[in-house]
Enzyme design. Structure first.
Site, mmCIF file in Angstrom:
data_model
loop_
_atom_site.group_PDB
_atom_site.id
_atom_site.type_symbol
_atom_site.label_atom_id
_atom_site.label_comp_id
_atom_site.label_asym_id
_atom_site.label_seq_id
_atom_site.Cartn_x
_atom_site.Cartn_y
_atom_site.Cartn_z
ATOM 1 N N GLY B 114 0.834 -1.198 0.000
ATOM 2 C CA GLY B 114 0.000 0.000 0.000
ATOM 3 C C GLY B 114 0.866 1.244 0.000
ATOM 4 O O GLY B 114 0.456 2.306 -0.453
ATOM 5 N N ARG B 306 29.789 -2.181 18.679
ATOM 6 C CA ARG B 306 29.558 -2.698 17.317
ATOM 7 C C ARG B 306 30.387 -3.952 17.070
ATOM 8 O O ARG B 306 29.953 -4.875 16.375
ATOM 9 C CB ARG B 306 29.843 -1.623 16.270
ATOM 10 C CG ARG B 306 31.258 -1.108 16.263
ATOM 11 C CD ARG B 306 31.441 0.031 15.252
ATOM 12 N NE ARG B 306 32.718 0.675 15.420
ATOM 13 C CZ ARG B 306 33.635 0.829 14.467
ATOM 14 N NH1 ARG B 306 33.410 0.387 13.248
ATOM 15 N NH2 ARG B 306 34.780 1.434 14.704
ATOM 16 N N GLU B 354 19.679 0.792 1.126
ATOM 17 C CA GLU B 354 19.088 0.497 2.438
ATOM 18 C C GLU B 354 17.626 0.096 2.330
ATOM 19 O O GLU B 354 17.122 -0.648 3.177
ATOM 20 C CB GLU B 354 19.246 1.703 3.372
ATOM 21 C CG GLU B 354 20.692 2.016 3.753
ATOM 22 C CD GLU B 354 21.437 2.817 2.696
ATOM 23 O OE1 GLU B 354 20.806 3.253 1.700
ATOM 24 O OE2 GLU B 354 22.656 2.995 2.859
ATOM 25 N N GLN B 415 26.853 11.417 9.179
ATOM 26 C CA GLN B 415 26.995 10.020 9.596
ATOM 27 C C GLN B 415 26.520 9.778 11.027
ATOM 28 O O GLN B 415 26.611 8.654 11.525
ATOM 29 C CB GLN B 415 28.464 9.572 9.504
ATOM 30 C CG GLN B 415 29.242 10.108 8.325
ATOM 31 C CD GLN B 415 28.812 9.516 7.004
ATOM 32 O OE1 GLN B 415 28.841 8.314 6.840
ATOM 33 N NE2 GLN B 415 28.376 10.350 6.072
#
Lengths: 614, 614
Positions: B114, B306, B354, B415
Site C-alpha cells: 500500500g 559494534r 538500504e 553520519q
C-alpha cells in the site's frame, strides 16, 4: 589549461588529499584520488563560479554526491585561493569548517552530502531551478561515486532529469570499482552504466577518467548537448598515483600509512593556482508577486484542512513569486493541484518518487526558491533520510503531509501517518504544525513561507468544522485556548482532528460538573510552553489527545515542555496504541479512544484518580 | 483452464472488484480491472499455493506490490474458495480482515503493501529465501503497478534480483498508463520498461495484458528462464471492460457511479471456482544449530559495542540455523562481516541500498527466517517507510545501527544518528536497545533473536569500557542500577556512550557531597518504568543524558514512563541541542554537554535549584 597543466593539477589534488587526511589521521583520500583528474579538468576549463559571491544565481553548481571525497573538494578550494594551505590542514578538526563530509558551513558548498545517493537528486532540483525558474545558462555538475549507483534515489534522479529535459545537468560517475568493503555489483563494466543511463533517457559518454584530454572533450560534449542530461562514465583507479594503495581493497576511508612517501611518488607538493572562470553577469527570471489574499472560510462550514492548504498555497503563490510547489503524484489528494493550476510554471510533478520530491525541494531551496512539497504524511517517511540531511544543508523546506492518522478511514494503516510527528519533531530545528480548521490552516501556510528550517504541516483527510474566524491570527509556536475558566478541573490538549472532539468532550464533562480547559496545540514544535505551564498550574491535570502513536507525539511534546519548566502536573496521554484497521473515520476515532466520548471518559477517570490520591 | 475460461475468470474478477468497491463505497476497482486477466491466468494455470496451509515453505508467493488493487486480490480469494461472497462484500468494513490495502491479518497475505514500491524489493527477499536458504522450487510472483516504477526502490530490487540470479522471481508490470492524477512518465511505452529491465539484467517479455494466451505463454517462459529474473511487461487498460471508465483519467481510487450497469456490461455475476494447484511436498533446507557460546569480554577492557555485535551475531549463527544476516556495504564497520565470514551461506550483501536491505529482511522474516540487518544507524532513516510498513507486515526484524551519535567523531553530522531513537520508538510495537558495553551487547543480541516485532540495537563506534561481567544477564525491558544508596540526592539516567560518563560524573559529584544514583537505561523501549519510578520517588530529581537530539529519545521515554505512573519528579534532559560538527569524540561529547564534567555540572545545578525552590 593544457593537458600537461591539467595532469599536474590532478596530481596536486592527490597530494593535497593525502596531506590533509594525514594531518587529520582520517578521511577518504583514496576516494578523492580516483576523481582528481575529473575535477582538475572541470574546475580549470569548464566550471564557472564566483568564489567571492557564491550565492550568485549565475554560478554553476558543483555537488560532491560522493561527499566522502571531501579531501578533493577542499583541495579544489585551496587551488582556487578560497582557503589557505593552513586551513586545508585543519581538515576534520573541531574548529574547522572543513568537516569530514561537506556541509554549507563552508560558503562554497550549497548542500550537505555524505549520505550517499542524495547529491544527484538534489542536483536535479538545482537544475530545475536554473532552467525553469532562474532561466539562466548556469550548469549543475554532480560528482557521483559508483557505489552510490546502487541507491534507488539515483535512478529516481535519472528518470526525472530526463523527463524534465535537464540539459544543464551533468553527472560524472567516478567508476573506481571499489566500495567500502569490496567491489560494487557492476565493477568496471562501464557499458552497464551506459545502458542503464540510456534506458533512462540520458546522453552517455564513456571515458578513461585519468585521460585529461578525453575528460575535457566529454565536458564540452556534455555542455553542448541539448534536450537531455549527460552522464560522463569514467573508469578510474581508486588511490590512483600511489602504488601501495592503487586499486587495492582495504583502503577506503583511511589516511595513508606512509604519506611522505606517497607525496614524493606523486611528485611532491605543488601550488598551482586555478583562476576559476566567473559566470557572465545575467539577471535571473523572477515571477511577479502581489497582495496576499488568503482564502476565507465561514465558521460552521465543514472543510478539510488539506483543501485549505491547497487554497492557501495558491493564494500564497499569487502573492509571492518565490513560492514553488512540488507533489508526489497525489496532488488531487493533497490539493497541491490548486496551486498547479494557478501557477503551472512554478509547479513540478515529482511522481511517486518521494526521495526525489524532497531532494528537488532541497535543491530549489538552496538556489533561493521557496519550495512547498506535499504528499501523504505517511509517505514523507520514504524520504526521511533526505529530510535529516536537509537539516544539515540548512534548507528551508515546507512539507505538507495530508491524510494523517486513523481519521483517514477505509484505506487502512499503510496510508495512515502515525509516527510522522515523532520523526519530524526529532529533525534538528524543525517546526511541526497541525491545524484543526481551514482558516487556521491558511494562516499557518502563510507563516510557513517565512520560517527558517524544515516546517511540517500535518493536514487531515476528512472535513472538520471551521471554528476560527478568517481574521484570527495564528503564529508558529502559539496555541489557542478554546475553553477556559478560573476554576478548571482539568486541561484537554488536542491537535488537529482531536480538537473538535475535545471541545465536545468538554461539553459532556460540563454536564457532570467537571470544567475542562481545552487547548488547541496546533504548533507542536515549537510548543507554547507558557500556555501549557499556566494550564498545568491552574488545573494540575492534563489529558493529551492525538491521532498518532504514543511515542514522540503531542503528549510527549507536552511532557517535555512541562519538564523544561520544572512543572509536575499529572499528564495522561491518549494516543493510538494498537495497529489500526480499515473502517469509517468515526469508528476508528472511537476504537482508538480519540472521540469525544472516550476523551470525556478518560478525563473523568483522571479527575477521580487525582481526587482519590489527593 | 483454457482461454475462454480464463477470459471468463478475468471478467469475474472485474465484476467482483466493482461489487466490493460498490459495497464499500470506496476502493480502487479500476486498478484491479486492468490486471484481472494477468491474475486470472496466474492463479488458474501457474500459481501453486495451499490455501489450507499458507505457511508451507513449498508454496509460491504472490505479492500485490500495487496494494491498492486489493479488490482483485480479494476476488481471487473468493474464486479459490478462501472467502465467501458475503465476506468479500465486507471489504473495508471495520470488522473485516479485507482492509483497504492487504495486510497479514489475512491468512493468505504475507506482507502489507500500500506504500508503493515495496512489494518487489520484499519479493527479492522472499526469492532469496526460497532459492538460497529453503532451496525449494517455490516461485515468487509480484504484481507491480506502472506508477510505482518511479520509486527508486524498484530499481534497487531490479539490480539485486539480477545480481543474485533470482530466476524464481517474476515481476508483472500492469502498464495501464494512468496513475492517481494523470499519466505516468513512461505511459504505454513498453519498450522503455524493457530497455531499463534489460540494462538491469532481467529477462523481459512484452505482452498485451488482456490476451490470456500471451499471458499464459509469458508465465511459462518466465518459469523456464534460468539464471535471471523475468519481468512481464503488460500493456493494459485501466478500468478495462467498462466503457464509462476505460482508460479515462479521474477514476483512480473510486467506486463506480453505476455499478449495476457495469456488472451487466461485464457479463454479470459469475461463480467460477479456481482449484489452485498445491505445491509438491518437499523438505526445506535447514542449517544446523548448536549450543550458544556468546563471546566473553574481560571487565576493564575497551571494546566497541559494534564489535561485540559482530562477535555475538556470529556466535548466534552457529547456535541457530534460522539466523541470517544482511548489511548495506558497511559490514567492516558494523562488524556484520564476522558473521559473513563464519556463515557465508546465510549472509546477503545488500550494497548501498538500504531500502532493499530492509525489504529483503522483511521478505526473509515472512518466509520464516530470522534476519539481522545492519548499517550505520543514521542510514536506517533511508528505509524508514519500509520499517513503518514492516510493522504492519508483522515482520520480526533485528536491526543493528552502528555509529550512533556525536561520539563517532570526525566524519561529521551526515553520519551521526541523532534522531534514530525517536523515529524507531515511534514504530508500532518496536523495541529499542542501546547497550554500553560488550558483554551487555552480546546478551542483548541473543535476546533479539527471540523478540517479536522490530528490534533496533544502537551500537557505538568508539571503544567503551567493559563494565559488566560476561555472566550477567540482560533482558529486553530491563535496566541496570550502577550506583545506588539509601540517600541518593539525584538520579542520572544514561544509555550507551553516556553510561561511563555518568558513572564518572557520579564520582565527581560524590566529592562534592552529592550522591547520585546511576541507571544504565539500555532498554529504551520497552522501558523499565519500575526502576525509574523507584528512582524518582527516592531522589525526586532526574537528569537524563543521551547522545541524540532532545525530542523523542531517552529523556522523553523517561518522562513518558513517569507520567504513566503519575509520578511528578523533576526531570532535566541533556541531549544534543545544536547541529554538531566534526571533531574528536571527546571534544564532541564535551561540546554538547554529554561528558562527565558537564553531566556533573548539570546535576549540581539541578540539586541547587531543587534546594532553593524547596
Amino acid at each position: 589549461m593544457d593537458a600537461q597543466q591539467l595532469r599536474e593539477l590532478g596530481q596536486q589534488y592527490r597530494v593535497d588529499s593525502v596531506r590533509c587526511a594525514a594531518a587529520a589521521k582520517s578521511g577518504h583520500p583514496s576516494s578523492g584520488m580516483s576523481a582528481a583528474d575529473l575535477m582538475a579538468v572541470l574546475v580549470a576549463n569548464h566550471y564557472r563560479f564566483d568564489f567571492d559571491d557564491p550565492k550568485r544565481a549565475e554560478n554553476d553548481r558543483l555537488i560532491f554526491s560522493k561527499g566522502h571525497a571531501s579531501t578533493l573538494l577542499y583541495a579544489i578550494f585551496r587551488s582556487a585561493g578560497a582557503i589557505t594551505d593552513e586551513e586545508l590542514l585543519q581538515y576534520r578538526q573541531f574548529g574547522s569548517i572543513l568537516e569530514g563530509h561537506p556541509t554549507p558551513r563552508i560558503p562554497w558548498v550549497d548542500v550537505a552530502t555524505g549520505s550517499l545517493g542524495q547529491g544527484l537528486p538534489i542536483g536535479v532540483g538545482m537544475a530545475l531551478a536554473a532552467k525553469k525558474l532562474d532561466r539562466l545558462p548556469s550548469r549543475v555538475w554532480v560528482l557521483c561515486g559508483d557505489s552510490e549507483m546502487a541507491e534507488g534515489s539515483m535512478w529516481e534522479a535519472f528518470e526525472h532529469a530526463a523527463h524534465y529535459e535537464l540539459d544543464n545537468l551533468t553527472a560524472i560517475i567516478d567508476v573506481n570499482r571499489l566500495g567500502q568493503r569490496g567491489e560494487t555489483m557492476v565493477g568496471w563494466d562501464l557499458d552497464t552504466y551506459r545502458d542503464r543511463a540510456h534506458a533512462f533517457g540520458w546522453q552517455t559518454i564513456e571515458i578513461d577518467g585519468h585521460d585529461v584530454e578525453a575528460i575535457d572533450r566529454a565536458y564540452t560534449e556534455a555542455a553542448g548537448t541539448t534536450g537531455k542530461p549527460t552522464v560522463v562514465i569514467a573508469r578510474t583507479i581508486k588511490g590512483k598515483g600511489v602504488k601501495e594503495i592503487e586499486n587495492q581493497p582495504g583502503w577506503h576511508g583511511k589516511a595513508l600509512d606512509h604519506p611522505e612517501q606517497a607525496i614524493e611518488e606523486l611528485g611532491g607538493l605543488r601550488n598551482i593556482h586555478v583562476d576559476v572562470a566567473k559566470p557572465e553577469p545575467a539577471q535571473a527570471h523572477t515571477f511577479p508577486g502581489g497582495k496576499l489574499e488568503l482564502p476565507r472560510y465561514d465558521v460552521g462550514d465543514e472543510v478539510a484542512t488539506r483543501k485549505a492548504y491547497g487554497d492557501a498555497l495558491a493564494a500564497l503563490g499569487a502573492a509571492r513569486g518565490d513560492v514553488v510547489a512540488l507533489d508526489g503524484e497525489v496532488s488531487n489528494s493533497t490539493f497541491a493541484d490548486i496551486f498547479a493550476k494557478a501557477h503551472p510554471e512554478r509547479y513540478f510533478e515529482m511522481y511517486i518518487a518521494e526521495q526525489q520530491l524532497l531532494a528537488a525541494a532541497v535543491g530549489l531551496s538552496r538556489r533561493g526558491w521557496n519550495p512547498f512539497a506535499s504528499t501523504f504524511a505517511a509517505f514523507f517517511s520514504r524520504a526521511y533520510d533526505f529530510i535529516r540531511m536537509a537539516a544539515i544543508s540548512r534548507a528551508n523546506l515546507r512539507l505538507a503531509g495530508s491524510h494523517a492518522g486513523v481519521s483517514i478511514g477505509e484505506d487502512g494503516p499503510s496510508q495512515m501517518a502515525l509516527e510522522d510527528i515523532a520523526s519530524l519533531r526529532a529533525i534538528h530545528s524543525s517546526i511541526v504544525l497541525q491545524p484543526c480548521d481551514a482558516n487556521q490552516t491558511a494562516k499557518l501556510v502563510a507563516a510557513m513561507a517565512d520560517a527558517e528550517g524544515i516546517v511540517f504541516l500535518r493536514t487531515l483527510r476528512p472535513n472538520t468544522p471551521v471554528i476560527y474566524g478568517a481574521d484570527e491570527e495564528f503564529t508558529i509556536g502559539g496555541s489557542r485556548v478554546l475553553r477556559s475558566s478560573d476554576d478548571d478541573d482539568i486541561t484537554l490538549v488536542a491537535s488537529g482532528v482531536t480538537v473538535p472532539e475535545a471541545v465536545k468532550a468538554a461539553d459532556a464533562l460540563q454536564e457532570d460538573g467537571i470544567t475542562a480547559r481545552v487547548i488547541d496545540l496546533y504548533s507542536i514544535k515549537p510548543v507554547d510552553a507558557e500556555t501549557l505551564q499556566a494550564a498545568a498550574e491552574a488545573t494540575g491535570r492534563i489529558v493529551t489527545i492525538e491521532d498518532h502513536y504514543p511515542e514522540g507525539g503531542v503528549g510527549d511534546a507536552v511532557l517535555a515542555a512541562l519538564a523544561e519548566n520544572g512543572e509536575r502536573a499529572l499528564v495522561r496521554k491518549i494516543a493510538v496504541t494498537e495497529m489500526p484497521h480499515s473502517g469509517k473515520p468515526a469508528e476508528l476515532l472511537a476504537a482508538y479512544g480519540l472521540d469525544a466520548e472516550h476523551i470525556a471518559d478518560t478525563a473523568r477517570q483522571v479527575v477521580r484518580e487525582a481526587v482519590s490520591t489527593a
